[in-house]
Design a protein around this motif. Structure first.
Motif, mmCIF file in Angstrom:
data_model
loop_
_atom_site.group_PDB
_atom_site.id
_atom_site.type_symbol
_atom_site.label_atom_id
_atom_site.label_comp_id
_atom_site.label_asym_id
_atom_site.label_seq_id
_atom_site.Cartn_x
_atom_site.Cartn_y
_atom_site.Cartn_z
ATOM 1 N N ASP A 76 0.670 -1.105 0.099
ATOM 2 C CA ASP A 76 -0.039 -0.142 -0.011
ATOM 3 C C ASP A 76 0.842 1.322 -0.027
ATOM 4 O OD1 ASP A 76 -2.319 -1.497 0.187
ATOM 5 O OD2 ASP A 76 -2.625 -1.214 2.148
ATOM 6 N N ALA A 77 1.888 1.255 0.795
ATOM 7 C CA ALA A 77 2.850 2.457 1.005
ATOM 8 C C ALA A 77 3.374 2.844 -0.312
ATOM 9 C CB ALA A 77 3.690 2.422 1.895
ATOM 10 N N VAL A 78 3.998 1.876 -1.090
ATOM 11 C CA VAL A 78 4.691 2.006 -2.375
ATOM 12 C C VAL A 78 3.579 2.280 -3.516
ATOM 13 C CG1 VAL A 78 6.156 0.950 -4.111
ATOM 14 C CG2 VAL A 78 6.662 0.675 -1.750
ATOM 15 N N ASN A 79 2.431 1.862 -3.218
ATOM 16 C CA ASN A 79 1.296 2.075 -4.504
ATOM 17 C C ASN A 79 1.021 3.409 -4.177
ATOM 18 O OD1 ASN A 79 1.207 -0.244 -5.721
ATOM 19 N ND2 ASN A 79 -0.571 -0.926 -4.328
ATOM 20 N N ARG A 80 1.158 4.027 -3.213
ATOM 21 C CA ARG A 80 0.726 5.703 -3.011
ATOM 22 C C ARG A 80 1.890 6.478 -3.599
ATOM 23 N NH1 ARG A 80 -2.355 7.024 2.672
ATOM 24 N NH2 ARG A 80 -3.900 5.497 2.314
ATOM 25 N N LEU A 81 3.027 6.010 -3.804
ATOM 26 C CA LEU A 81 4.176 6.807 -4.291
ATOM 27 C C LEU A 81 3.683 7.554 -5.604
ATOM 28 C CD1 LEU A 81 7.207 4.952 -3.599
ATOM 29 C CD2 LEU A 81 6.370 6.873 -2.460
ATOM 30 N N MET A 89 7.215 -2.332 -8.475
ATOM 31 C CA MET A 89 7.285 -3.734 -8.041
ATOM 32 C C MET A 89 8.743 -3.940 -7.539
ATOM 33 S SD MET A 89 8.970 -6.818 -8.835
ATOM 34 C CE MET A 89 9.281 -7.057 -10.655
ATOM 35 N N LEU A 90 9.626 -3.611 -8.112
ATOM 36 C CA LEU A 90 11.020 -3.531 -7.330
ATOM 37 C C LEU A 90 11.277 -2.850 -6.358
ATOM 38 C CD1 LEU A 90 13.113 -3.320 -10.874
ATOM 39 C CD2 LEU A 90 12.880 -5.498 -9.514
ATOM 40 N N THR A 91 10.751 -1.726 -6.046
ATOM 41 C CA THR A 91 10.663 -0.866 -4.877
ATOM 42 C C THR A 91 10.065 -1.715 -3.708
ATOM 43 O OG1 THR A 91 10.709 1.092 -6.163
ATOM 44 C CG2 THR A 91 10.132 1.213 -3.649
ATOM 45 N N LYS A 92 8.991 -2.331 -3.910
ATOM 46 C CA LYS A 92 8.136 -3.127 -2.933
ATOM 47 C C LYS A 92 8.971 -4.224 -2.420
ATOM 48 C CE LYS A 92 3.482 -2.130 -4.889
ATOM 49 N NZ LYS A 92 2.285 -2.787 -5.716
ATOM 50 N N VAL A 93 9.735 -5.007 -3.340
ATOM 51 C CA VAL A 93 10.514 -6.020 -3.127
ATOM 52 C C VAL A 93 11.641 -5.561 -2.040
ATOM 53 C CG1 VAL A 93 12.057 -7.833 -3.985
ATOM 54 C CG2 VAL A 93 9.826 -7.510 -4.962
ATOM 55 N N ILE A 94 12.308 -4.516 -2.590
ATOM 56 C CA ILE A 94 13.677 -3.936 -1.897
ATOM 57 C C ILE A 94 13.022 -3.750 -0.562
ATOM 58 C CG2 ILE A 94 15.404 -2.238 -1.870
ATOM 59 C CD1 ILE A 94 15.556 -2.875 -4.883
ATOM 60 N N VAL A 95 12.057 -2.863 -0.332
ATOM 61 C CA VAL A 95 11.497 -2.273 0.853
ATOM 62 C C VAL A 95 11.080 -3.341 1.872
ATOM 63 C CG1 VAL A 95 9.843 -0.921 1.955
ATOM 64 C CG2 VAL A 95 10.926 0.118 -0.031
ATOM 65 N N TYR A 96 10.276 -4.347 1.228
ATOM 66 C CA TYR A 96 10.161 -5.675 2.272
ATOM 67 C C TYR A 96 11.035 -6.341 2.602
ATOM 68 C CZ TYR A 96 7.582 -9.511 4.173
ATOM 69 O OH TYR A 96 7.298 -10.470 4.931
ATOM 70 N N ALA A 97 12.168 -6.475 1.741
ATOM 71 C CA ALA A 97 13.501 -7.077 1.991
ATOM 72 C C ALA A 97 14.220 -6.550 3.120
ATOM 73 C CB ALA A 97 14.344 -7.275 0.889
ATOM 74 N N TYR A 98 14.364 -5.119 3.060
ATOM 75 C CA TYR A 98 14.980 -4.570 4.175
ATOM 76 C C TYR A 98 14.187 -4.611 5.392
ATOM 77 C CZ TYR A 98 17.633 -1.970 0.566
ATOM 78 O OH TYR A 98 18.602 -1.725 -0.343
ATOM 79 N N THR A 99 12.763 -4.717 5.462
ATOM 80 C CA THR A 99 12.265 -4.904 6.674
ATOM 81 C C THR A 99 12.393 -6.215 7.323
ATOM 82 O OG1 THR A 99 10.048 -6.097 5.635
ATOM 83 C CG2 THR A 99 10.381 -3.426 5.913
ATOM 84 N N GLN A 100 12.690 -7.306 6.352
ATOM 85 C CA GLN A 100 13.278 -8.602 6.800
ATOM 86 C C GLN A 100 14.644 -8.793 7.005
ATOM 87 O OE1 GLN A 100 10.421 -10.640 7.313
ATOM 88 N NE2 GLN A 100 9.711 -8.743 7.112
#
Length: 144
Positions: free
Chosen positions: A31-36, A57-68
Motif C-alpha cells: 500500500d505504501a509503495v502504491n501511494r508513491l 514492483m522492484l521498490t516493494k520487493v526491496i523495501v520489504y526485503a529491508y524490513t526482513q
C-alpha cells in the motif's frame, strides 16, 4: 485416516492472495509503495530499449526485503523465487540479482531517499509507526 496427498495433482499456479493475512507487513509495504507518485520513477526510466520490470514492483520487493533484514541482491532474488510474501509482491515475476542491484544502486540511486521519506510519511500518517524525538535525535518506534 490421512488427508489426501498426491504430488501429481497440485493446483498450480495457486492464488497467493488468500495466503497473505490481512494487516500483514507485506500488505502495508504494498500500500505504501502504491501511494508513491509515478513521477518519482520517471527520471530513472526515460524510455526506449526493452521493457523493464515495473519500478514500483522492484521498490516493494526491496523495501520489504529491508524490513526482513535481507540486504544482499542475491538473497532478495532468492526470496522472490522461494518466499510467498515476495512472490506476491512481485506478482510472480523473478528479477535476478543483477537487476535488483542495478535498480537500487544505479537507476534509483538519486531518488531512494525521496522514496523512503514518502513511505515513512505514509506509515506515520496511517499510525503504523510513531516518530519520537529524544535529545534532538529522531527515532522510529514501530507499533505494528
Amino acid at each position: 485416516m490421512y488427508i489426501q496427498y498426491n504430488m501429481d495433482q497440485l493446483c498450480l499456479p495457486m492464488d497467493l492472495e488468500e495466503d497473505i493475512p490481512a494487516g500483514h507487513l507485506v500488505r502495508i509495504v504494498n500500500d505504501a509503495v502504491n501511494r508513491l507518485d509515478d513521477n518519482i520513477f520517471a527520471a530513472a526510466y526515460p524510455g526506449g530499449g526493452r521493457d523493464s520490470y515495473h519500478p514500483k514492483m522492484l521498490t516493494k520487493v526491496i523495501v520489504y526485503a529491508y524490513t526482513q533484514r535481507i540486504y544482499s541482491s542475491r538473497q532478495i532474488a532468492r526470496a522472490v523465487r522461494e518466499n510467498i510474501m515476495f512472490m506476491w509482491l512481485a506478482a510472480r515475476q523473478q528479477p535476478d540479482f543483477r537487476t535488483i542491484n542495478r535498480f537500487r544502486s544505479e537507476r534509483m540511486k538519486d531518488v531512494l531517499e525521496t522514496v523512503f521519506t514518502a513511505i515513512l510519511g505514509f506509515l506515520v500518517e496511517e499510525k503504523y509507526v510513531k516518530l519520537e524525538h529524544y535529545s534532538g535525535v529522531g527515532s522510529v518506534q514501530a507499533v505494528l
